[in-house]
Scaffold this motif. Structure first.
Motif, mmCIF file in Angstrom:
data_model
loop_
_atom_site.group_PDB
_atom_site.id
_atom_site.type_symbol
_atom_site.label_atom_id
_atom_site.label_comp_id
_atom_site.label_asym_id
_atom_site.label_seq_id
_atom_site.Cartn_x
_atom_site.Cartn_y
_atom_site.Cartn_z
ATOM 1 N N PRO A 1 -3.284 0.362 -5.061
ATOM 2 C CA PRO A 1 -2.264 -0.162 -5.963
ATOM 3 C C PRO A 1 -1.141 -0.880 -5.246
ATOM 4 O O PRO A 1 -0.837 -0.599 -4.080
ATOM 5 C CB PRO A 1 -1.742 1.089 -6.677
ATOM 6 N N VAL A 2 -0.526 -1.827 -5.958
ATOM 7 C CA VAL A 2 0.671 -2.520 -5.488
ATOM 8 C C VAL A 2 1.878 -1.668 -5.886
ATOM 9 O O VAL A 2 2.200 -1.549 -7.069
ATOM 10 C CB VAL A 2 0.789 -3.918 -6.117
ATOM 11 N N ARG A 3 2.533 -1.075 -4.915
ATOM 12 C CA ARG A 3 3.670 -0.185 -5.197
ATOM 13 C C ARG A 3 4.972 -0.994 -5.135
ATOM 14 O O ARG A 3 5.797 -0.821 -4.235
ATOM 15 C CB ARG A 3 3.667 0.990 -4.220
ATOM 16 N N TRP A 4 5.142 -1.883 -6.105
ATOM 17 C CA TRP A 4 6.294 -2.771 -6.089
ATOM 18 C C TRP A 4 7.581 -2.032 -6.424
ATOM 19 O O TRP A 4 8.605 -2.228 -5.765
ATOM 20 C CB TRP A 4 6.083 -3.931 -7.057
ATOM 21 N N VAL B 1 0.814 -1.221 0.000
ATOM 22 C CA VAL B 1 0.000 0.000 0.000
ATOM 23 C C VAL B 1 0.843 1.266 0.000
ATOM 24 O O VAL B 1 0.551 2.220 -0.713
ATOM 25 C CB VAL B 1 -0.968 -0.011 1.209
ATOM 26 N N ASN B 2 1.922 1.265 0.810
ATOM 27 C CA ASN B 2 2.727 2.495 0.910
ATOM 28 C C ASN B 2 4.217 2.263 0.666
ATOM 29 O O ASN B 2 5.007 3.216 0.723
ATOM 30 C CB ASN B 2 2.536 3.156 2.275
ATOM 31 N N ALA B 3 4.609 1.024 0.397
ATOM 32 C CA ALA B 3 6.002 0.662 0.105
ATOM 33 C C ALA B 3 6.943 0.925 1.283
ATOM 34 O O ALA B 3 8.154 0.991 1.112
ATOM 35 C CB ALA B 3 6.512 1.408 -1.129
ATOM 36 N N ASN C 1 -2.916 -2.127 6.571
ATOM 37 C CA ASN C 1 -2.376 -2.102 5.208
ATOM 38 C C ASN C 1 -2.822 -3.320 4.402
ATOM 39 O O ASN C 1 -3.060 -3.236 3.197
ATOM 40 C CB ASN C 1 -0.850 -2.035 5.244
ATOM 41 N N LEU C 2 -2.916 -4.457 5.077
ATOM 42 C CA LEU C 2 -3.319 -5.689 4.405
ATOM 43 C C LEU C 2 -4.767 -5.600 3.911
ATOM 44 O O LEU C 2 -5.099 -6.075 2.824
ATOM 45 C CB LEU C 2 -3.163 -6.862 5.376
ATOM 46 N N ILE C 3 -5.609 -4.959 4.701
ATOM 47 C CA ILE C 3 -7.005 -4.759 4.311
ATOM 48 C C ILE C 3 -7.095 -3.767 3.149
ATOM 49 O O ILE C 3 -7.816 -3.992 2.166
ATOM 50 C CB ILE C 3 -7.830 -4.257 5.511
ATOM 51 N N SER C 4 -6.343 -2.676 3.248
ATOM 52 C CA SER C 4 -6.393 -1.636 2.207
ATOM 53 C C SER C 4 -5.832 -2.116 0.876
ATOM 54 O O SER C 4 -6.167 -1.573 -0.179
ATOM 55 C CB SER C 4 -5.593 -0.403 2.652
ATOM 56 N N GLN C 5 -4.997 -3.145 0.924
ATOM 57 C CA GLN C 5 -4.311 -3.600 -0.283
ATOM 58 C C GLN C 5 -5.260 -3.973 -1.416
ATOM 59 O O GLN C 5 -4.975 -3.748 -2.592
ATOM 60 C CB GLN C 5 -3.420 -4.807 0.069
ATOM 61 N N LEU C 6 -6.421 -4.543 -1.093
ATOM 62 C CA LEU C 6 -7.323 -5.034 -2.133
ATOM 63 C C LEU C 6 -7.847 -3.925 -3.039
ATOM 64 O O LEU C 6 -8.132 -4.161 -4.208
ATOM 65 C CB LEU C 6 -8.511 -5.763 -1.503
ATOM 66 N N THR C 7 -7.998 -2.730 -2.503
ATOM 67 C CA THR C 7 -8.545 -1.619 -3.294
ATOM 68 C C THR C 7 -7.492 -0.556 -3.605
ATOM 69 O O THR C 7 -7.819 0.498 -4.143
ATOM 70 C CB THR C 7 -9.730 -0.966 -2.556
#
Length: 291
Positions: free
Chosen positions: A248-251, A226-228, A240-246
């Motif tokens: 972006p993946v900041r890889w 979520v925030n890298a 953060n794990l919950i927010s991840q679904l909606t």
């Protein structure tokens, strides 16, 4: 310093984990336990299933998770200074770093997969890979499409960004991306708009499951999608794990931050070598390998 990274959906292949299962007694525990928890023969689909069978979200996510965790936790050389996972891989990273029990995480992964599938059925949607445009331009084009949902979903590496949204929105965005100079704007064969607002029904379902699951502080920082940023606080990790679904993946940003914080070697745990390739594009100066 070593960073261990865990792949997400799309890394699966027929036969994944078979050698590990047959030759490592400790690994067998993870596969056999998964079968009993999930209520179907996951390892049979992993070892001999067709590509179509393995592409089912309810199969793909647990399969990659189980394989990744087994690879990490059966290796005597697994001694991470930091960990990260791409989308689904974040759950593998949490188990490997001691924040989640394998059994609890598998139940969450299964809940997540089924919830995402239901969200896809509610809102037919898709994703597309945009190659050869800088991130700011992709974001600008997504924001310009106001009558449909289109967002940046996966910041995979410089020049490779995946967008997510409604089917019409993605079609319009792809045309706009090509007109703006994208080398390719390629619709992906996925079940829905992952990491977008269209996953909100799944986010709510996963939030309830996470709230009732025991977490512990990880043994090393986990850089979350979520925030890298690195996290060790349980409440932050869960949020953060919950927010991840909606979100972006900041890889790209995660790898950059791990390098900035001292990572010189990245080790991929799980099927395939997708993350190694992305790491080398983001940070050519580091070493990248598989466990």
């Amino acid at each position: 310093m070593k960073a261990y990274v865990f792949p997400g959906q799309g890394a699966q292949f027929t036969g994944m984990g078979k050698d590990l299962y047959e030759n490592n007694e400790r690994a067998r525990y993870f596969f056999d336990t998964a079968n009993s928890i999930l209520g179907f023969d996951l390892k049979e689909v992993m070892f001999t299933g067709t590509a179509d069978e393995q592409k089912q979200t309810k199969v793909t996510q647990p399969a990659i998770f189980v394989h990744s965790v087994a690879v990490a936790l059966t290796s005597d050389s697994f001694k991470p200074d930091m960990v990260a996972g791409h989308s689904l891989g974040e759950f593998s990273a949490l188990v490997a770093s001691g924040a989640l029990a394998f059994e609890d995480a598998l139940r969450l992964v299964s809940t997540r997969a089924l919830a995402m599938q239901r969200a896809c059925e509610i809102n037919p949607s898709t994703m597309a890979a945009i190659l050869g445009l800088d991130d700011a331009k992709v974001e600008q084009i997504c924001a310009s499409i106001t009558d449909e949902i289109v967002v940046a979903a996966n910041y995979n590496c410089p020049g490779q960004l995946v967008i997510s949204g409604s089917i019409k929105g993605i079609d319009v965005a792809c045309e706009k991306m090509k007109a703006a100079g994208a080398r390719r704007a390629l619709p992906l064969q996925v079940g829905g708009a992952f990491h977008s607002p269209l996953m909100e029904p799944a986010r709510k379902e996963l939030a309830d499951a996470i709230a009732s699951t025991a977490f512990k502080a990880p043994l090393c920082p986990i850089y979350q999608n979520v925030n890298a940023l690195p996290a060790t606080d349980v409440s932050v990790i869960k949020e953060n794990l919950i927010s991840q679904l909606t979100s972006p993946v900041r890889w790209t940003q995660s790898v950059q931050n791990m390098v900035k914080d001292g990572a010189t070697t990245f080790v991929e745990c799980g099927p395939g070598k997708v993350l190694q390739g992305l790491v080398k594009k983001i940070a050519p100066e580091v070493e990248a390998a598989s466990l």
